[in-house]
Motif scaffolding. Structure first.
Motif, PDB file in Angstrom:
ATOM      1  N   ARG A   1      -9.223   1.729  21.962  1.00  0.00           N
ATOM      2  CA  ARG A   1      -8.948   2.740  20.938  1.00  0.00           C
ATOM      3  C   ARG A   1      -7.991   3.777  21.515  1.00  0.00           C
ATOM      4  NH1 ARG A   1     -12.501   5.021  16.476  1.00  0.00           N
ATOM      5  NH2 ARG A   1     -11.488   6.955  15.855  1.00  0.00           N
ATOM      6  N   PRO A   2      -6.792   3.918  20.941  1.00  0.00           N
ATOM      7  CA  PRO A   2      -5.829   4.865  21.500  1.00  0.00           C
ATOM      8  C   PRO A   2      -6.202   6.307  21.175  1.00  0.00           C
ATOM      9  CG  PRO A   2      -4.914   3.804  19.569  1.00  0.00           C
ATOM     10  CD  PRO A   2      -6.229   3.146  19.823  1.00  0.00           C
ATOM     11  N   PRO A   3      -5.831   7.261  22.026  1.00  0.00           N
ATOM     12  CA  PRO A   3      -6.204   8.660  21.800  1.00  0.00           C
ATOM     13  C   PRO A   3      -5.691   9.226  20.474  1.00  0.00           C
ATOM     14  CG  PRO A   3      -5.405   8.342  24.049  1.00  0.00           C
ATOM     15  CD  PRO A   3      -5.133   7.073  23.321  1.00  0.00           C
ATOM     16  N   LEU A   4      -4.564   8.711  19.980  1.00  0.00           N
ATOM     17  CA  LEU A   4      -3.984   9.284  18.762  1.00  0.00           C
ATOM     18  C   LEU A   4      -4.731   8.865  17.496  1.00  0.00           C
ATOM     19  CD1 LEU A   4      -2.237   6.945  17.064  1.00  0.00           C
ATOM     20  CD2 LEU A   4      -0.729   7.180  19.015  1.00  0.00           C
ATOM     21  N   ALA A   5      -5.641   7.897  17.610  1.00  0.00           N
ATOM     22  CA  ALA A   5      -6.277   7.330  16.417  1.00  0.00           C
ATOM     23  C   ALA A   5      -7.399   8.219  15.890  1.00  0.00           C
ATOM     24  CB  ALA A   5      -6.824   5.943  16.734  1.00  0.00           C
ATOM     25  N   ASP A   6      -7.247   8.700  14.652  1.00  0.00           N
ATOM     26  CA  ASP A   6      -8.379   9.306  13.961  1.00  0.00           C
ATOM     27  C   ASP A   6      -9.328   8.221  13.461  1.00  0.00           C
ATOM     28  OD1 ASP A   6      -7.482  12.090  14.067  1.00  0.00           O
ATOM     29  OD2 ASP A   6      -5.892  11.461  12.702  1.00  0.00           O
ATOM     30  N   GLU A   7      -8.746   7.069  13.154  1.00  0.00           N
ATOM     31  CA  GLU A   7      -9.532   5.915  12.726  1.00  0.00           C
ATOM     32  C   GLU A   7      -8.982   4.692  13.451  1.00  0.00           C
ATOM     33  OE1 GLU A   7      -9.315   5.712   8.480  1.00  0.00           O
ATOM     34  OE2 GLU A   7     -10.311   7.655   8.186  1.00  0.00           O
ATOM     35  N   PHE A   8      -9.863   3.790  13.850  1.00  0.00           N
ATOM     36  CA  PHE A   8      -9.443   2.590  14.578  1.00  0.00           C
ATOM     37  C   PHE A   8     -10.175   1.390  13.988  1.00  0.00           C
ATOM     38  CE2 PHE A   8     -10.094  -0.351  18.259  1.00  0.00           C
ATOM     39  CZ  PHE A   8      -8.767  -0.700  18.434  1.00  0.00           C
TER      40      PHE A   8
ATOM     41  N   ARG B   1       0.972  -5.847  21.585  1.00  0.00           N
ATOM     42  CA  ARG B   1      -0.442  -5.803  21.211  1.00  0.00           C
ATOM     43  C   ARG B   1      -0.612  -5.986  19.717  1.00  0.00           C
ATOM     44  NH1 ARG B   1      -4.420  -3.991  24.363  1.00  0.00           N
ATOM     45  NH2 ARG B   1      -5.485  -3.312  22.484  1.00  0.00           N
ATOM     46  N   ASN B   2       0.494  -6.065  18.987  1.00  0.00           N
ATOM     47  CA  ASN B   2       0.442  -6.313  17.547  1.00  0.00           C
ATOM     48  C   ASN B   2      -0.327  -5.228  16.815  1.00  0.00           C
ATOM     49  OD1 ASN B   2       1.730  -8.942  17.895  1.00  0.00           O
ATOM     50  ND2 ASN B   2      -0.227  -9.554  18.760  1.00  0.00           N
TER      51      ASN B   2
ATOM     52  N   MET C   1       0.833  -1.209   0.000  1.00  0.00           N
ATOM     53  CA  MET C   1       0.000   0.000   0.000  1.00  0.00           C
ATOM     54  C   MET C   1       0.866   1.256   0.000  1.00  0.00           C
ATOM     55  SD  MET C   1      -2.879  -1.358   2.707  1.00  0.00           S
ATOM     56  CE  MET C   1      -3.932   0.080   2.637  1.00  0.00           C
ATOM     57  N   GLU C   2       1.941   1.227   0.759  1.00  0.00           N
ATOM     58  CA  GLU C   2       2.832   2.399   0.794  1.00  0.00           C
ATOM     59  C   GLU C   2       3.534   2.586  -0.557  1.00  0.00           C
ATOM     60  OE1 GLU C   2       5.694   2.279   3.937  1.00  0.00           O
ATOM     61  OE2 GLU C   2       6.592   4.213   3.394  1.00  0.00           O
ATOM     62  N   ASP C   3       4.025   1.491  -1.130  1.00  0.00           N
ATOM     63  CA  ASP C   3       4.713   1.578  -2.424  1.00  0.00           C
ATOM     64  C   ASP C   3       3.774   2.085  -3.517  1.00  0.00           C
ATOM     65  OD1 ASP C   3       6.951   0.593  -1.184  1.00  0.00           O
ATOM     66  OD2 ASP C   3       6.702  -1.461  -1.900  1.00  0.00           O
ATOM     67  N   GLY C   4       2.493   1.732  -3.418  1.00  0.00           N
ATOM     68  CA  GLY C   4       1.526   2.157  -4.428  1.00  0.00           C
ATOM     69  C   GLY C   4       0.937   3.536  -4.182  1.00  0.00           C
ATOM     70  N   GLY C   5       1.344   4.181  -3.090  1.00  0.00           N
ATOM     71  CA  GLY C   5       0.849   5.526  -2.797  1.00  0.00           C
ATOM     72  C   GLY C   5      -0.537   5.549  -2.186  1.00  0.00           C
ATOM     73  N   PHE C   6      -1.027   4.391  -1.696  1.00  0.00           N
ATOM     74  CA  PHE C   6      -2.364   4.354  -1.090  1.00  0.00           C
ATOM     75  C   PHE C   6      -2.334   4.837   0.359  1.00  0.00           C
ATOM     76  CE2 PHE C   6      -2.361   1.256  -4.530  1.00  0.00           C
ATOM     77  CZ  PHE C   6      -3.498   1.610  -5.215  1.00  0.00           C
ATOM     78  N   ILE C   7      -1.185   4.747   1.005  1.00  0.00           N
ATOM     79  CA  ILE C   7      -0.970   5.309   2.344  1.00  0.00           C
ATOM     80  C   ILE C   7       0.380   6.021   2.330  1.00  0.00           C
ATOM     81  CG2 ILE C   7      -2.349   3.570   3.566  1.00  0.00           C
ATOM     82  CD1 ILE C   7       0.283   2.163   4.330  1.00  0.00           C
ATOM     83  N   ALA C   8       0.570   6.921   3.332  1.00  0.00           N
ATOM     84  CA  ALA C   8       1.836   7.664   3.390  1.00  0.00           C
ATOM     85  C   ALA C   8       2.933   6.858   4.070  1.00  0.00           C
ATOM     86  CB  ALA C   8       1.623   8.978   4.128  1.00  0.00           C
ATOM     87  N   GLY C   9       2.572   5.956   4.967  1.00  0.00           N
ATOM     88  CA  GLY C   9       3.566   5.140   5.654  1.00  0.00           C
ATOM     89  C   GLY C   9       2.943   4.399   6.815  1.00  0.00           C
ATOM     90  N   TRP C  10       3.752   3.571   7.476  1.00  0.00           N
ATOM     91  CA  TRP C  10       3.227   2.798   8.612  1.00  0.00           C
ATOM     92  C   TRP C  10       4.369   2.417   9.541  1.00  0.00           C
ATOM     93  CZ3 TRP C  10       4.810  -2.210   9.730  1.00  0.00           C
ATOM     94  CH2 TRP C  10       5.555  -2.841   8.733  1.00  0.00           C
ATOM     95  N   ASP C  11       4.007   2.117  10.798  1.00  0.00           N
ATOM     96  CA  ASP C  11       4.971   1.685  11.806  1.00  0.00           C
ATOM     97  C   ASP C  11       4.284   0.747  12.778  1.00  0.00           C
ATOM     98  OD1 ASP C  11       7.466   3.367  11.355  1.00  0.00           O
ATOM     99  OD2 ASP C  11       5.926   4.936  11.500  1.00  0.00           O
ATOM    100  N   LEU C  12       5.097  -0.065  13.453  1.00  0.00           N
ATOM    101  CA  LEU C  12       4.595  -0.786  14.614  1.00  0.00           C
ATOM    102  C   LEU C  12       4.373   0.217  15.735  1.00  0.00           C
ATOM    103  CD1 LEU C  12       6.929  -3.908  14.682  1.00  0.00           C
ATOM    104  CD2 LEU C  12       4.447  -4.006  14.619  1.00  0.00           C
ATOM    105  N   THR C  13       3.409  -0.043  16.593  1.00  0.00           N
ATOM    106  CA  THR C  13       3.251   0.826  17.750  1.00  0.00           C
ATOM    107  C   THR C  13       4.374   0.549  18.740  1.00  0.00           C
ATOM    108  OG1 THR C  13       1.912  -0.761  18.947  1.00  0.00           O
ATOM    109  CG2 THR C  13       0.758   0.792  17.505  1.00  0.00           C
TER     110      THR C  13
END
Length: 287
Positions: free
Chosen positions: A123-130, A92-93, A75-87
């Motif tokens: 649901r963590p406070p930082l999440a706009d979407e969960f 908690r995966n 998804m990141e390579d295709g430009g569908f998301i800007a990036g991702w990380d493990l928390t």
């Protein structure tokens, strides 16, 4: 209509059951333990070995994490998301996804949805979407039962009881479109995506309402795909069709002292499954 397009492979399920029976009655012939049949089954060796293997399967997340990483990288390579990380709390995966709009989505990874683990989420406070992503790597599991158990029996009750918003559910893993879980989306081969060692069809997506039902707003409808950016990104990145999206509605009402809720799953304008009004036994929130 069914709540999810795939079904359990009955032939494989029968083979699993027959093999399990063979294993139970013939296990004493395996290995170099030196015990006769009676000694073998009295020793606890068989039960201990089975529990050890079961625990190893349950504990390991390596294959699931590998699948998730391949999907998010695609998804990141295709430009569908800007990036991702493990928390930071990797136990908690969970995954943090930076969306193209600047919003942040948090993914809570689960196994099969009919397990008690489905009830454990925050649901963590930082999440706009969960969202919750179910990776059910057991080819003998029943996807129909798992989906309904997870969405109605567990998530709807937990969301209302704890006032915990979930924006949607993703049901998708490395078993999809294999002999263990045939997928109608894979009939047309050009809808499959190669993700490293995996080859998968488009995911199954369930969109939840924007709000949790309450006494003042007793009926809430599942949103459109464009309203949950992370799930829209999954659908676009892996070739899902708009008509394949599932929408989940919740209704609640008080009957005497009992709080009741109803779950409806819709697809392409048709109701796929609807529950009776079902009591929630553990409500603590201020309604």
């Amino acid at each position: 209509m069914t709540i999810i397009p795939c079904k359990q492979n009955k032939g494989l399920r029968d083979q699993i059951e027959r093999f399990a029976e063979t294993l139970k009655t013939e296990a004493h012939k395996l290995g170099d333990h030196g015990l006769d049949e009676r000694e073998f089954y009295q020793s606890g060796l068989f039960r201990g070995a089975i529990e050890r293997v079961r625990g190893q399967f349950s504990a390991t997340m390596r294959g699931k994490r590998e699948f998730v990483q391949h999907a998010l990288n695609h998804m990141e390579d295709g430009g569908f998301i800007a990036g991702w990380d493990l928390t930071d709390n990797a136990n908690r995966n969970d995954y943090i996804v930076r969306l193209n709009s600047g919003r942040v989505a948090v993914i809570d990874l689960k196994g099969c949805l009919d397990g008690n683990n489905t009830n454990i989420f925050e649901r963590p406070p930082l999440a706009d979407e969960f969202v919750i992503w179910s990776i059910c790597s057991n080819p003998g599991a029943d996807p129909q039962r798992n989906t309904w158990s997870g969405i109605h029996t567990r998530l709807s009750a937990e969301m209302i009881a704890r006032n915990q918003q979930v924006d949607g559910v993703l049901l998708w893993d490395m078993v999809c479109a294999t002999i263990g879980r045939p997928c109608p989306k894979s009939v047309d081969g050009d809808r499959l995506t190669n993700l490293g060692p995996f080859c998968v069809p488009p995911p199954c997506i369930y969109l939840f309402p924007e709000n949790i039902p309450s006494i003042s707003i007793p009926f809430v409808k599942g949103r459109d795909i464009g309203e949950v950016e992370i799930l829209a990104a999954f659908n676009a990145a892996f070739g899902g069709y708009a008509e394949e999206i599932h929408h989940v509605d919740f209704r609640m009402e008080m009957r005497g002292s009992e709080l009741m809720r109803q779950t409806v799953v819709r697809h392409a304008g048709t109701i796929e499954q609807v529950s009776e009004m079902t009591a929630i036994r553990r409500v603590e929130k201020d309604l």
